[in-house]
Design a protein around this motif. Structure first.
Motif, short mmCIF file in Angstrom:
data_model
loop_
_atom_site.label_atom_id
_atom_site.label_comp_id
_atom_site.label_asym_id
_atom_site.label_seq_id
_atom_site.Cartn_x
_atom_site.Cartn_y
_atom_site.Cartn_z
N UNK A 38 0.83 -1.21 0.00
CA UNK A 38 0.00 0.00 0.00
C UNK A 38 0.86 1.25 0.00
N UNK A 39 1.91 1.24 0.80
CA UNK A 39 2.81 2.40 0.88
C UNK A 39 3.53 2.61 -0.45
N UNK A 40 3.99 1.54 -1.05
CA UNK A 40 4.65 1.66 -2.36
C UNK A 40 3.66 2.20 -3.39
N UNK A 41 2.44 1.71 -3.36
CA UNK A 41 1.42 2.20 -4.29
C UNK A 41 1.12 3.68 -4.09
N UNK A 42 1.06 4.09 -2.83
CA UNK A 42 0.82 5.50 -2.52
C UNK A 42 1.96 6.37 -3.03
N UNK A 43 3.18 5.91 -2.81
CA UNK A 43 4.35 6.66 -3.28
C UNK A 43 4.42 6.71 -4.81
N UNK A 44 4.04 5.63 -5.46
CA UNK A 44 4.04 5.62 -6.92
C UNK A 44 3.00 6.61 -7.47
N UNK A 45 1.84 6.69 -6.83
CA UNK A 45 0.82 7.65 -7.24
C UNK A 45 1.31 9.08 -7.04
N UNK A 46 1.97 9.31 -5.92
CA UNK A 46 2.55 10.62 -5.63
C UNK A 46 3.58 10.99 -6.70
N UNK A 47 4.45 10.04 -7.03
CA UNK A 47 5.48 10.25 -8.04
C UNK A 47 4.84 10.61 -9.39
N UNK A 48 3.76 9.91 -9.75
CA UNK A 48 3.07 10.21 -11.01
C UNK A 48 2.46 11.61 -11.00
N UNK A 49 1.90 12.03 -9.86
CA UNK A 49 1.33 13.38 -9.75
C UNK A 49 2.41 14.44 -9.93
N UNK A 50 3.55 14.22 -9.31
CA UNK A 50 4.66 15.17 -9.45
C UNK A 50 5.12 15.22 -10.91
N UNK A 51 5.26 14.07 -11.54
CA UNK A 51 5.71 14.01 -12.93
C UNK A 51 4.71 14.70 -13.86
N UNK A 68 10.78 16.56 -4.76
CA UNK A 68 9.77 15.66 -4.21
C UNK A 68 9.67 14.38 -5.02
N UNK A 69 9.75 14.51 -6.33
CA UNK A 69 9.68 13.35 -7.21
C UNK A 69 10.86 12.41 -6.95
N UNK A 70 12.06 12.98 -6.83
CA UNK A 70 13.24 12.17 -6.54
C UNK A 70 13.14 11.51 -5.17
N UNK A 71 12.65 12.25 -4.19
CA UNK A 71 12.49 11.69 -2.84
C UNK A 71 11.52 10.52 -2.86
N UNK A 72 10.40 10.68 -3.56
CA UNK A 72 9.42 9.60 -3.66
C UNK A 72 10.06 8.37 -4.33
N UNK A 73 10.83 8.61 -5.39
CA UNK A 73 11.50 7.51 -6.08
C UNK A 73 12.48 6.80 -5.16
N UNK A 74 13.23 7.57 -4.39
CA UNK A 74 14.19 6.98 -3.44
C UNK A 74 13.46 6.14 -2.39
N UNK A 75 12.34 6.63 -1.89
CA UNK A 75 11.58 5.87 -0.89
C UNK A 75 11.02 4.58 -1.49
N UNK A 76 10.52 4.66 -2.72
CA UNK A 76 10.00 3.47 -3.39
C UNK A 76 11.12 2.44 -3.51
N UNK A 77 12.28 2.88 -3.98
CA UNK A 77 13.42 1.98 -4.15
C UNK A 77 13.80 1.34 -2.80
N UNK A 78 13.86 2.16 -1.77
CA UNK A 78 14.24 1.66 -0.45
C UNK A 78 13.24 0.62 0.06
N UNK A 79 11.96 0.87 -0.14
CA UNK A 79 10.95 -0.08 0.32
C UNK A 79 10.97 -1.37 -0.50
N UNK A 80 11.19 -1.24 -1.79
CA UNK A 80 11.22 -2.43 -2.66
C UNK A 80 12.46 -3.29 -2.41
#
Length: 69
Positions: A11-24, A50-62
């Motif tokens: 769920x957290x990864x999905x939320x971060x991916x949606x956030x990343x898409x909004x920023x993009x 913010x986009x880079x931070x979201x990407x970093x968090x996604x990577x870290x969680x995955x």
């Protein structure tokens, strides 16, 4: 217990991916403009961070180490 953690993690990864898409998407809108105001330039820089931070968090969680039971 692992199922709950995996579900929460997904769920957290999905939320971060949606956030990343909004920023993009917003960045793309800004890049379509021929001229950016000072506020828009600041927003562009902020969105890139913010986009880079979201990407970093996604990577870290995955790629986090599996929990030791």
């Amino acid at each position: 217990m692992d199922e709950i953690n995996d579900s929460t993690l997904s769920e957290e990864i999905g939320r971060l991916q949606a956030e990343h898409r909004r920023y993009a998407q917003r960045l793309e809108e800004l890049l379509q403009k021929p001229y950016l105001s000072t506020d828009e330039e600041l927003e562009e820089v902020r969105l890139k961070k913010l986009k880079l931070h979201a990407k970093d968090l996604i990577y870290a969680l995955e790629h986090r180490a599996p929990a030791i039971a």
